[in-house]
Enzyme design. Structure first.
Site, PDB file in Angstrom:
ATOM      1  N   ARG A  80       9.270 -21.890  -8.172  1.00  0.00           N
ATOM      2  CA  ARG A  80       8.141 -22.547  -8.833  1.00  0.00           C
ATOM      3  C   ARG A  80       8.586 -23.772  -9.625  1.00  0.00           C
ATOM      4  NH1 ARG A  80       4.428 -17.267  -9.757  1.00  0.00           N
ATOM      5  NH2 ARG A  80       2.954 -17.880  -8.164  1.00  0.00           N
ATOM      6  N   LYS A  85      -6.877  -3.488   1.166  1.00  0.00           N
ATOM      7  CA  LYS A  85      -8.312  -3.201   1.165  1.00  0.00           C
ATOM      8  C   LYS A  85      -9.161  -4.270   1.833  1.00  0.00           C
ATOM      9  CE  LYS A  85      -8.004  -0.920  -3.269  1.00  0.00           C
ATOM     10  NZ  LYS A  85      -7.918  -1.483  -4.616  1.00  0.00           N
ATOM     11  N   GLY A  91       0.164 -13.278  -2.573  1.00  0.00           N
ATOM     12  CA  GLY A  91       1.324 -12.884  -3.372  1.00  0.00           C
ATOM     13  C   GLY A  91       2.265 -11.954  -2.632  1.00  0.00           C
ATOM     14  N   GLY A 100      -3.476 -15.855  -5.522  1.00  0.00           N
ATOM     15  CA  GLY A 100      -4.921 -15.835  -5.723  1.00  0.00           C
ATOM     16  C   GLY A 100      -5.568 -17.157  -5.343  1.00  0.00           C
TER      17      GLY A 100
HETATM   18  P1  ADP Z   1      -1.531 -10.348  -0.616  1.00  0.00           P
HETATM   19  O1  ADP Z   1      -1.013 -10.193  -2.012  1.00  0.00           O
HETATM   20  O2  ADP Z   1      -0.540 -11.030   0.281  1.00  0.00           O
HETATM   21  O3  ADP Z   1      -2.900 -10.967  -0.576  1.00  0.00           O
HETATM   22  P2  ADP Z   1      -2.578  -7.668  -0.580  1.00  0.00           P
HETATM   23  O4  ADP Z   1      -2.394  -7.579  -2.053  1.00  0.00           O
HETATM   24  O5  ADP Z   1      -3.937  -7.775  -0.050  1.00  0.00           O
HETATM   25  O6  ADP Z   1      -1.693  -8.876   0.014  1.00  0.00           O
HETATM   26  O7  ADP Z   1      -1.924  -6.407   0.142  1.00  0.00           O
HETATM   27  C1  ADP Z   1      -0.628  -5.973  -0.096  1.00  0.00           C
HETATM   28  C2  ADP Z   1      -0.574  -4.491  -0.231  1.00  0.00           C
HETATM   29  O8  ADP Z   1      -1.136  -3.845   0.896  1.00  0.00           O
HETATM   30  C3  ADP Z   1       0.849  -4.012  -0.331  1.00  0.00           C
HETATM   31  O9  ADP Z   1       1.028  -3.388  -1.589  1.00  0.00           O
HETATM   32  C4  ADP Z   1       0.977  -3.004   0.818  1.00  0.00           C
HETATM   33  O10 ADP Z   1       1.740  -1.869   0.484  1.00  0.00           O
HETATM   34  C5  ADP Z   1      -0.457  -2.622   1.069  1.00  0.00           C
HETATM   35  N1  ADP Z   1      -0.631  -2.053   2.408  1.00  0.00           N
HETATM   36  C6  ADP Z   1      -0.366  -2.595   3.605  1.00  0.00           C
HETATM   37  N2  ADP Z   1      -0.625  -1.729   4.613  1.00  0.00           N
HETATM   38  C7  ADP Z   1      -1.072  -0.596   4.052  1.00  0.00           C
HETATM   39  C8  ADP Z   1      -1.500   0.669   4.555  1.00  0.00           C
HETATM   40  N3  ADP Z   1      -1.529   0.919   5.869  1.00  0.00           N
HETATM   41  N4  ADP Z   1      -1.878   1.604   3.661  1.00  0.00           N
HETATM   42  C9  ADP Z   1      -1.855   1.348   2.348  1.00  0.00           C
HETATM   43  N5  ADP Z   1      -1.470   0.191   1.807  1.00  0.00           N
HETATM   44  C10 ADP Z   1      -1.077  -0.774   2.641  1.00  0.00           C
HETATM   45 MG    MG Z   2      -1.392  -8.732  -3.527  1.00  0.00          MG
END
Ligand code: ADP
Ligand code: MG
Length: 387
Positions: free
Chosen positions: A37, A197, A344, A367
């Protein structure tokens, strides 16, 4: 078009307040673990410093509740001193008389880093009194803190409304990358969507449909879609109240010519046992995509002209469920497509797995990049003057 620092003329000896995102990870000794960063902010700092303005830099670090010596920005000042020898001073206060005196003693070409903005609770409240104190330190405001551009805080929203302003090179680059990716994508445009989710990614999916040629859905998110198709998901993570939405999305995609590819096999947990299966039985929890799915996804990725990836395709923090995300990262690295990774955890996974230098654009804001992929305007950018 937003005004950028290139449009600021005659700023020699002017006081410029620059908001950076120096939210770097620190170890227990206060040493910076990853200075990405800081390095990403250098082009803007260097450009402004070359113009011989009095450069006052501010940032947040972590989530302190009041003063917290473990979240001081002093280590960042030390790092900046390396890049700008004899030019950098550090203020242990954020606003107030002491800071005002330090600013009054600055010469053109000096750099002053202020202490962590969030030591003052008024920062996140966008409190008008704090906005006034910050704004009084400078003649011009520059925002280059992409990582918080989706927030309305005093230092990136309130202050921008008070002073002549511009964005720096980092925000400019992030905006251009995402704008171009959606407005003028290289085809075929493949989106890889994962994460835990559906709820967090609903707007994103809707924005991608009709624009992307193919959407590969993995991660926890996939199970809501699989359930919508009537496929058994065992005890996998699911947004039960969004199953109808998922069905609607699948229908919409068909109408709009976007192909959605869902997992056909899984790495799952059955009690304490890790199993590989194409059918999730009642007590199984799907935590990674399986071999066949990896193959299907890889084919699409190697064939892509442009890739946007948000969300790991498995619970990658756990070594047992890391393979899917690793193989997808490998495929994206190998593909000749223009690749963008935002989010993230997604960027964290790419870094952990060692593929950072193989990605064309690794976004510096989780975000904020999500908001851009959703097709939304960032509040901190919205308040910057247009040309
Ligand atoms: P980003 O931060 O890149 O936007 P998210 O925060 O949406 O990504 O998602 C990341 C999380 O999703 C991680 O903590 C990961 O463990 C979880 N994850 C991925 N696949 C699964 C799964 N099949 N079941 C539960 N959690 C999952
Ligand atoms: Mg995340």
């Amino acid at each position: 078009m937003k005004r950028t620092i290139r449009d600021l003329k005659n700023i020699e000896n002017k006081r410029v307040l620059l908001r950076c995102d120096f939210n770097v990870p620190l170890d227990n000794y206060g040493d910076i673990i990853d200075d990405t960063r800081i390095v990403s902010s250098l082009p803007t700092i260097k450009y402004l410093n070359d113009q011989k303005c009095k450069l006052i830099i501010c940032s947040h670090l972590g989530r302190p509740k009041g003063y917290d010596k473990f979240l001081s920005l002093f280590p960042v000042a030390v790092s900046l001193m390396k890049y700008f020898p004899n030019k950098v001073k550090f203020s242990s206060k954020v606003t107030g008389k002491e800071v005002e005196n330090m600013v009054a003693n600055m010469k053109g070409g000096d750099i002053l880093l202020l202490e962590n903005l969030r030591f003052d609770s008024r920062e996140e409240e966008n409190d008008p009194t704090f906005v006034k104190e910050l704004a009084s330190l400078a003649d011009i405001y520059v925002d280059d803190a992409f990582g918080v551009a989706h927030r309305k805080h005093a230092s990136n929203y309130g202050v921008a409304l008070k002073l002549p302003n511009a964005i720096g090179f980092l925000i400019e680059k992030e905006l251009n990358v995402f704008y171009k990716a959606f407005e003028n994508p290289k085809k075929p445009f493949v989106a890889i969507l994962g994460g835990a989710k559906v709820k967090d990614k609903l707007t994103l999916i809707n924005n991608v449909i009709g624009k992307a040629d193919t959407v590969l859905v993995g991660g926890g998110m996939a199970y809501t879609f699989l359930l919508a198709e009537g496929i058994k998901i065992g005890k996998s993570i699911v947004d039960l109240d969004l199953v109808d939405d998922a069905r609607e999305i699948l229908k919409n995609a068909k109408v709009n010519g976007t192909k959605i590819v869902l997992p056909v096999d899984h790495v799952a947990l059955l009690g304490e046992k890790v199993v590989k299966t194409s059918e999730l039985e009642q007590d199984m929890v799907g935590l990674d995509i399986g071999k066949k799915t990896i193959q299907m996804f890889t084919e699409e990725i190697l064939n892509a002209g442009q890739i946007i990836w948000n969300g790991p395709v498995g619970k990658y923090e756990d070594k047992r469920f890391r393979n899917g995300t690793m193989q997808i990262a490998k495929a994206v690295a190998k593909s000749s497509a223009y690749s963008i990774v935002g989010g993230g955890d997604s960027v964290g996974a790419i870094n952990t797995l060692g593929y950072a230098d193989k990605i064309d654009h690794l976004s510096t804001g989780g975000g904020a990049s999500l908001k851009l992929m959703e097709g939304k305007v960032l509040p901190a950018v919205e308040v910057i003057d247009t040309l």
